[in-house]
Design an enzyme around this catalytic site. Structure first.
Site, PDB file in Angstrom:
ATOM      1  CG  ASP A 215      -1.988   1.089   1.086  1.00  0.00           C
ATOM      2  OD1 ASP A 215      -2.730   1.094   0.293  1.00  0.00           O
ATOM      3  OD2 ASP A 215      -2.036   1.841   2.191  1.00  0.00           O
ATOM      4  CD  GLU A 279      -1.893   2.519  -3.786  1.00  0.00           C
ATOM      5  OE1 GLU A 279      -2.779   3.246  -4.089  1.00  0.00           O
ATOM      6  OE2 GLU A 279      -1.696   2.688  -2.531  1.00  0.00           O
TER       7      GLU A 279
HETATM    8  C1  NOJ Z   1      -4.530   3.053  -0.892  1.00  0.00           C
HETATM    9  C2  NOJ Z   1      -5.580   2.054  -0.958  1.00  0.00           C
HETATM   10  O1  NOJ Z   1      -5.750   1.300  -2.204  1.00  0.00           O
HETATM   11  C3  NOJ Z   1      -6.888   2.869  -0.304  1.00  0.00           C
HETATM   12  O2  NOJ Z   1      -7.882   2.029  -0.485  1.00  0.00           O
HETATM   13  C4  NOJ Z   1      -6.419   3.274   1.189  1.00  0.00           C
HETATM   14  O3  NOJ Z   1      -7.478   4.322   1.377  1.00  0.00           O
HETATM   15  C5  NOJ Z   1      -5.185   4.208   1.008  1.00  0.00           C
HETATM   16  N1  NOJ Z   1      -4.040   3.368   0.390  1.00  0.00           N
HETATM   17  C6  NOJ Z   1      -4.701   4.280   2.623  1.00  0.00           C
HETATM   18  O4  NOJ Z   1      -4.192   3.198   2.853  1.00  0.00           O
END
Ligand code: NOJ
Ligand code: CA
Length: 557
Positions: A215, A279
């Protein structure tokens, strides 16, 4: 190295078992929305295990499961209160082990979601950290004194907009939250935090988990001096303009690469090596490329430039070309069109047009790189309009009209019957169903012409065609400038020597050159018409249609 001489993957990086993800198709599951086995309206791990038949039949190689760890659900799993246990709403650690084992018997690997940037405000580490300035875990989070005027220590804003700092009145300091105030940021300058995450990685890798989606991988380390971010100008990305600043000091810091080198070294001690899939929400391909290091950091780094493009072929072609140029031998592209944070591609890109959605799926599954499908993509599933009273995502609720994440998180439609095959008839699912009659697995499985069967055929063709997995990408519509007019609204590209893809998203038919030699057949057509037909020096492709041509081999069914 690659031994298959038909496979030009060796020119652009290894595709053997040490980099198994380069041959894989990944499928993202949002666990609360896949299948509910205990009638509480919330999807759970036994529900995923019970539907592995679907994924094996479809032909996916790996599942990425959005967070299953213990969470008070301020951000539905992305606020973690225990990294080494399963949230009771989703099951138990034993359910997780059973899921991983059952997937393995079908040749499917399981990736979990790791959230290293922040914890839940209820995590025992943060509870201890905020207890006093002298707490042994005070330094595990990013605490700072107020500015001279008593305001926040610097100008950083939350990714979800609004201030990035929250004052803890009891101890008189602010803590950083790059997302919700319920998600305090960890301090990655603290060696104990680093060591704790080494342990967490090994905890899951030892259980057979094949890797992690990481993440907000780009934001994990912050500037040690907490310097102010510069203001955004009209030249900056629209998201930066929306935030009013460029995330120079709280994103893409040089030291973040130390974290991933450290983790890749751990991942590489396992057999097979574990995958780190980041990500990496960055806005240029050079920043993206940096996260691969020299094949010693992330194995894959998500490409948000592609996902945020319009479904305009010129835009997508440019992004693919830039990505191809930036990701050299050490790096391997990863493509995705939808996830749990953004409108689903059949709505966002295709305005509900089924033919365009099929073209988009052909694109996703034929580009050079690892494709990631989001659950429901295989049905061409559009967004669900969720009435205000039923919204569950705090970010959607706060930014109604600007951000709508719940629309893409509604339950998987397995059947058209009451309960949708997702939960018991009569049970209210945690988010409402979309139109079960128009999109569901059972009906599409019974229809060989369906989007579901198209996706399955594309996955099978990838498996049987080395060029489709690893063959070099060459944009034909750009190369053949003399023929530019012939291409109209079509995009053609070659994959290696034996595969050519043509997508025509316009309304007019195009007749374009075939550039892959003799014995060429239409292996797959987005409308499933004409498959197996031989083509000569040129091929006609009607508007709203995509074809995958293969030289010297028959169609894959
Ligand atoms: C990215 C995640 O995909 C999203 O759903 C989340 O709200 C944020 N990061 C914070 O963790
Ligand atoms: Ca349940």
């Amino acid at each position: 190295m690659v031994t298959d001489t038909h496979d030009p993957g060796d020119e652009r990086g290894r595709t053997d078992e040490s980099h198994w993800w380069r041959n894989a198709v990944v499928y993202q599951i949002y666990p609360r929305s896949y299948a509910d086995t205990n009638g509480d309206g919330v999807g759970d791990l036994p529900g995923i295990t019970a539907h592995l038949d679907h994924l094996e039949w479809l032909g996916v190689d790996a599942i990425w499961c959005s967070p299953v760890s213990v969470s008070p659900n301020a951000d539905w799993g992305y606020d973690v209160a225990d990294y080494c246990d399963v949230d009771p709403a989703l099951g138990t650690l034993a359910d997780l082990d059973a899921f991983v084992a059952a997937a393995a018997t079908r040749g499917i690997r399981v990736l979990l979601d790791l959230v290293p940037n922040h914890t839940s405000i209820q995590h025992p580490w943060f509870v201890e950290s905020r207890a006093s300035r002298e707490s042994a875990k005070r330094d595990w989070y990013v605490w700072a004194d107020p500015a001279a005027d008593g305001g926040p220590p610097n100008n950083w804003v939350s990714t979800f907009l609004g201030p990035g700092w929250e004052l803890d009145a009891a101890t008189g300091q602010y803590f950083l939250h790059s997302f919700l105030p319920e998600q305090p940021d960890l301090n990655w300058w603290n060696e104990e935090v680093c060591a704790e995450f080494d342990r967490i990685l090994r905890f899951w890798f030892d259980r057979g988990v094949a890797g992690f989606r990481i993440d907000v991988a780009h934001m994990v380390v912050k500037d040690a001096l907490l310097r102010d971010n510069p203001s955004a100008t009209e030249r900056d990305h629209w998201m930066e303009q929306l935030r009013g600043q460029v995330q120079e000091f709280n994103s893409c810091r040089p030291e973040v690469h130390d974290v991933y080198r450290r983790w890749r070294a751990i991942a590489n001690t396992y057999d097979p090596p574990r995958l780190l899939l980041g990500e990496t929400h960055v806005f240029d391909v050079d920043a993206l490329a940096s996260f691969y290091g020299h094949d010693d950091e992330l194995g894959l780094a998500f490409n948000f430039m592609f996902m945020h493009d319009e479904f305009a072929l010129d835009r997508l072609r440019a992004t693919v070309a830039e990505t191809e140029a930036a990701l050299v031998a050490d790096a391997w592209p990863v493509w995705t069109m939808s996830n749990h944070d953004i409108s689903r591609f059949p709505t966002r890109w295709c305005n509900g047009d089924d033919a365009r959605a099929r073209c988009a799926l052909v694109l996703l599954l034929t580009l050079r790189g690892t494709p990631v499908l989001y659950y429901g993509d295989e049905l061409g599933l559009p967004d669900t309009v969720v009435p205000d009273a039923l919204l569950r995502d705090p970010v959607t609720i706060a930014y109604r009209g600007m951000i709508d994440r719940d629309a893409a998180r509604t339950p998987m439609p397995w059947t058209a019957a009451p309960g949708g095959g997702f939960t018991d008839p009569g049970v209210d699912p945690w988010l409402p169903f979309g139109d079960l009659a128009t999109h569901n697995v059972a009906d599409q499985r019974a229809d060989p012409g369906s989007t579901l069967h198209l996706v399955r055929a594309l996955l099978a063709l990838r498996r049987s065609t080395p060029d489709l997995r690893a063959g070099a990408y060459a944009d034909l519509s750009a190369d053949l400038s003399a023929e530019a007019d012939a291409w109209g609204d079509a995009w053609g590209f070659r994959r290696g020597d034996h595969v050519q893809v043509v997508l025509n998203v316009g309304t007019e038919a195009v007749t374009v050159p075939v550039a892959i030699g003799d014995g060429v057949v239409i292996a797959i057509a987005s409308d499933r018409v004409g498959e197996g037909d031989t083509v000569g020096d040129s091929v006609e492709v009607e508007g709203g249609r995509a074809v995958v041509l293969v030289a010297g081999v028959g169609p894959a069914h």
